[in-house]
Design an enzyme around this catalytic site. Structure first.
Site, PDB file in Angstrom:
ATOM      1  N   CYS A  59       0.823  -1.213   0.000  1.00  0.00           N
ATOM      2  CA  CYS A  59       0.000   0.000   0.000  1.00  0.00           C
ATOM      3  C   CYS A  59       0.855   1.262   0.000  1.00  0.00           C
ATOM      4  O   CYS A  59       0.519   2.255  -0.656  1.00  0.00           O
ATOM      5  CB  CYS A  59      -0.953  -0.008   1.189  1.00  0.00           C
ATOM      6  SG  CYS A  59      -0.158  -0.026   2.818  1.00  0.00           S
ATOM      7  N   ARG A  64       2.987   6.346  -2.585  1.00  0.00           N
ATOM      8  CA  ARG A  64       4.130   7.160  -3.009  1.00  0.00           C
ATOM      9  C   ARG A  64       4.134   7.349  -4.533  1.00  0.00           C
ATOM     10  O   ARG A  64       4.384   8.454  -5.028  1.00  0.00           O
ATOM     11  CB  ARG A  64       5.439   6.500  -2.559  1.00  0.00           C
ATOM     12  CG  ARG A  64       5.730   6.677  -1.070  1.00  0.00           C
ATOM     13  CD  ARG A  64       6.782   5.704  -0.570  1.00  0.00           C
ATOM     14  NE  ARG A  64       8.045   5.815  -1.243  1.00  0.00           N
ATOM     15  CZ  ARG A  64       9.056   6.617  -0.875  1.00  0.00           C
ATOM     16  NH1 ARG A  64       8.904   7.377   0.191  1.00  0.00           N
ATOM     17  NH2 ARG A  64      10.186   6.631  -1.528  1.00  0.00           N
ATOM     18  N   GLU A 397      45.106  -0.674  15.900  1.00  0.00           N
ATOM     19  CA  GLU A 397      44.372  -1.892  15.589  1.00  0.00           C
ATOM     20  C   GLU A 397      44.497  -2.930  16.711  1.00  0.00           C
ATOM     21  O   GLU A 397      43.660  -3.825  16.821  1.00  0.00           O
ATOM     22  CB  GLU A 397      44.835  -2.470  14.256  1.00  0.00           C
ATOM     23  CG  GLU A 397      44.489  -1.567  13.086  1.00  0.00           C
ATOM     24  CD  GLU A 397      44.651  -2.243  11.747  1.00  0.00           C
ATOM     25  OE1 GLU A 397      44.720  -3.483  11.694  1.00  0.00           O
ATOM     26  OE2 GLU A 397      44.722  -1.518  10.734  1.00  0.00           O
ATOM     27  N   ILE A 609      38.081  15.481   9.299  1.00  0.00           N
ATOM     28  CA  ILE A 609      38.399  14.471  10.296  1.00  0.00           C
ATOM     29  C   ILE A 609      39.330  13.444   9.659  1.00  0.00           C
ATOM     30  O   ILE A 609      39.041  12.906   8.579  1.00  0.00           O
ATOM     31  CB  ILE A 609      37.125  13.769  10.801  1.00  0.00           C
ATOM     32  CG1 ILE A 609      36.173  14.788  11.428  1.00  0.00           C
ATOM     33  CG2 ILE A 609      37.473  12.671  11.798  1.00  0.00           C
ATOM     34  CD1 ILE A 609      36.705  15.490  12.653  1.00  0.00           C
TER      35      ILE A 609
END
Length: 629
Positions: A59, A64, A397, A609
């Site tokens: 639906c 949409r 790590e 960053i």
């Protein structure tokens, strides 16, 4: 919605009728779907003009598609139809504009109009989902609607609506629509309008709630004492890398942290869950379109394996990270680190221990649930047997791998840590084994998939390597040998190469144009991007390498070098990080099994960053306290 069985139902995908505007409603009787036409989940995704509409033939997909064809706008994707009733706006596709959407409860004094969305509550006939239809005719006695996934029966010949529903108007001009199901409830209707008269009242959004605030913990003799337990391997590795018990590398920042509001946290959670879904849609779309896949710069020989990974291991993602800019100017995602992400231990463990050590009572730890959610994801994974945790020799790590190892073990799986590859070897049977002779079958890695592909690219016999070349017994395998071997299940799966590649960003923008969480992104520098300012990014760069920020006057605001200058570039709308206090601050959200699991921040004196950017603690405060500070 759940499919319904109807006498005389038509096979899945059969047109049932045509609504105004030429919008076809299709049968959604999934039990009759032809497997040759719908062989996998990808075939059930509906696109119109290259824009994702929803799942065939739900639906929500119909609503949409009807709005797009008839009105030129759509509402944002939702999980369940009833959620539409709380949406504040629709998106006009042709422009970068949000149009207000007002909600009216059944019985409201503003009557529905042609093009109104009619919404049913979850429960009863529409258990867990609700329902949505489009109103195409309104009178004092009835409304006529068009819809999908209500039943599977063709509309009567010549009729351009699916149902006619009884209406009654009260003494106060209150408009009531009958619900023909005794166990279902109509919530009301929605109209795209600026007029708020008789609409449901929603609290205005306070944009200042999306600004981060710098804060400082109280200094005391306790603050300088060691606080991480170096008897724990991950904490010892962290202390070794940081050269002390610090959350940040700058001494002046050792007591500094950031606060965000509860509303901001909730927005981040919602955005993370929604964006994961959008990136998965885009990944599927790319894998269905060879021309787009070529833009990702991947070796041709790896493509069948990526498709196989997507088909077989879609739900085996353990974790990932989104990078956001968040301020009163909006919430926008930069990219999705779906393969090899960092900052998990800082967010999921260190910032919480830092706050506890300092006796900080203000707010709640934004990453406090991350470790538990990772454990849950590993517990629900399909792992059977020993997990090898593979990492490079980088000090960062070390603690990252040990932190994840502790989550895997907490989930009940045995682990073996492997630093570098020198302790692995080929045995006589053509298997890769560790130093104890254990066959490598399940792997979690810190290496990015692209590192293995770089090795593959330089192989003289690329095709032989991808088909599991066996090297001499006793020899040390290279990274691509391990990660690309069919018998070895790697986390994160190979398909994460697609959403982690920045070439996905232009695809997302084309599929979900003007989505409020996305930034305009293109493979080419467009006049729109030049006018807004733009960011140049390599499609497979890491740690901010080779990123350049250029404003609308063509001034270079920031430029970071790196090893990815020769890679294909994309161009993304400039939406700079906010500067909060002394630093530009990026918000990172982490997922577990595709769902929000926690937040943290990274900071830098520059606008980009990078690898050396610090993490700082992030805490959540209730809205009233946040505004009062």
């Amino acid at each position: 919605m759940s499919p319904k069985i109807d006498l005389g139902s038509t096979p899945f995908g059969t047109p049932l009728g045509t609504a105004p505007g030429g919008v076809v409603s299709y049968s959604s009787d999934y039990e009759t779907a032809d497997q040759s036409l719908y062989p996998n989940r990808s075939a059930y995704r509906s696109y119109f003009d290259g824009i994702y509409m929803g799942y065939k033939w739900q639906c929500v997909e119909f609503a949409r598609r009807w709005l797009y064809i008839n009105k030129g706008y759509i509402f944002n994707d939702v999980s369940m139809a009833y959620e539409i009733f709380n949406l504040p706006s629709v998106r006009e596709i042709a422009s970068n504009e949000l149009l207000p959407l007002q909600s009216y409860k059944n019985g409201a004094q503003r009557h529905p109009e042609v093009g109104s969305l009619l919404i049913w509550e979850e429960g009863g006939e529409f258990v867990n989902t609700g329902h949505v239809a489009i109103i195409t005719e309104v009178s004092d006695a009835y409304v006529r609607i068009v819809e999908q996934n209500m039943n599977f029966v063709p509309w009567p010949e010549g009729q351009d609506y699916s149902r006619e529903i009884k209406v009654k108007i009260g003494r106060e001009n209150d408009f009531w629509i009958e619900c023909s199901f005794s166990d279902a409830t109509i919530l009301g209707w929605m109209i795209q309008t600026d007029d708020k008269a008789h609409a449901e009242i929603s609290e205005p959004e306070l944009r200042e709630l999306f600004n981060l605030k710098p804060a400082t913990a109280h200094s005391s003799a306790q603050a300088v004492k060691p606080w991480l337990n170096i008897a724990n391997d991950d904490e010892a590795a962290y202390v070794e890398m940081m050269k002390g018990h610090w959350l940040t590398s700058v001494e002046a920042d050792h007591l500094s942290y950031y606060m965000m509001s509860q509303s901001a946290q909730e927005a981040l959670e919602s955005a993370t869950d929604e964006l994961h879904g959008l990136f998965m849609h885009a990944t599927d779309y790319v894998l269905q379109h060879d021309d787009l896949l070529q833009s990702f710069g991947l070796p041709e020989s790896i493509l069948p394996r990526i498709r196989q990974s997507w088909d077989n291991r879609l739900n085996q993602l353990i974790t990932s990270r989104f990078d956001f800019s968040m301020s009163d100017k909006g919430l926008k995602v930069y990219e999705y680190n779906c393969d090899s992400a960092s900052c998990y231990m800082e967010t999921g463990k260190v910032q919480g221990k830092w706050a506890k050590h300092l006796g900080l009572k203000h707010g709640e730890d934004a990453g406090g649930e991350l470790f538990a959610e990772l454990v849950k994801a590993w517990r629900e994974s399909e792992v059977e047997g020993l997990v090898h945790v593979l990492q490079d020799t980088d000090p960062e790590e070390d603690y990252h791998a040990l932190f994840m190892l502790s989550a895997i073990e907490a989930a009940g799986h045995k682990c073996e840590r492997v630093v570098g590859l020198s302790s692995l070897s080929w045995n006589e049977q053509g298997d890769i084994v560790d130093a104890h002779g254990n066959k490598v079958c399940w792997v979690w890695k810190t290496w990015a998939w692209e590192t293995a592909l770089d090795q593959l690219r330089v192989e003289q016999d690329e095709q032989q390597t991808i088909t599991d070349k066996i090297r001499p017994p006793g020899s040390v395998p290279n990274l691509s040998d391990v990660l690309l071997r069919k018998e070895i299940m790697v986390f994160e799966p190979l398909w994460t190469l697609i959403p982690s590649n920045k070439a996905i960003l232009p695809v997302l923008w084309s599929l979900f144009p003007n989505h409020p969480l996305l930034l305009n992104t293109s493979f080419e520098l467009s006049p729109e991007l030049e006018a807004s300012g733009y960011v140049v990014k390599p499609i497979v760069g890491r740690c901010g390498a080779n990123i350049q920020l250029i404003d609308k006057d063509r001034n270079v605001l920031a430029d970071k070098g790196g090893a990815f200058a020769d890679r294909t570039q994309i161009y993304q709308q400039l939406f700079a990080l906010p500067k909060v206090g002394s630093y530009y601050v990026q918000v990172c959200t982490f997922t577990a099994a595709g769902n929000y699991a926690g937040s943290g921040v990274r900071v830098d004196p520059s606008m980009i960053i990078g690898k050396d950017s610090d993490c700082m603690a992030l805490r959540i405060d209730d809205d009233l306290s946040f505004l009062d500070e």
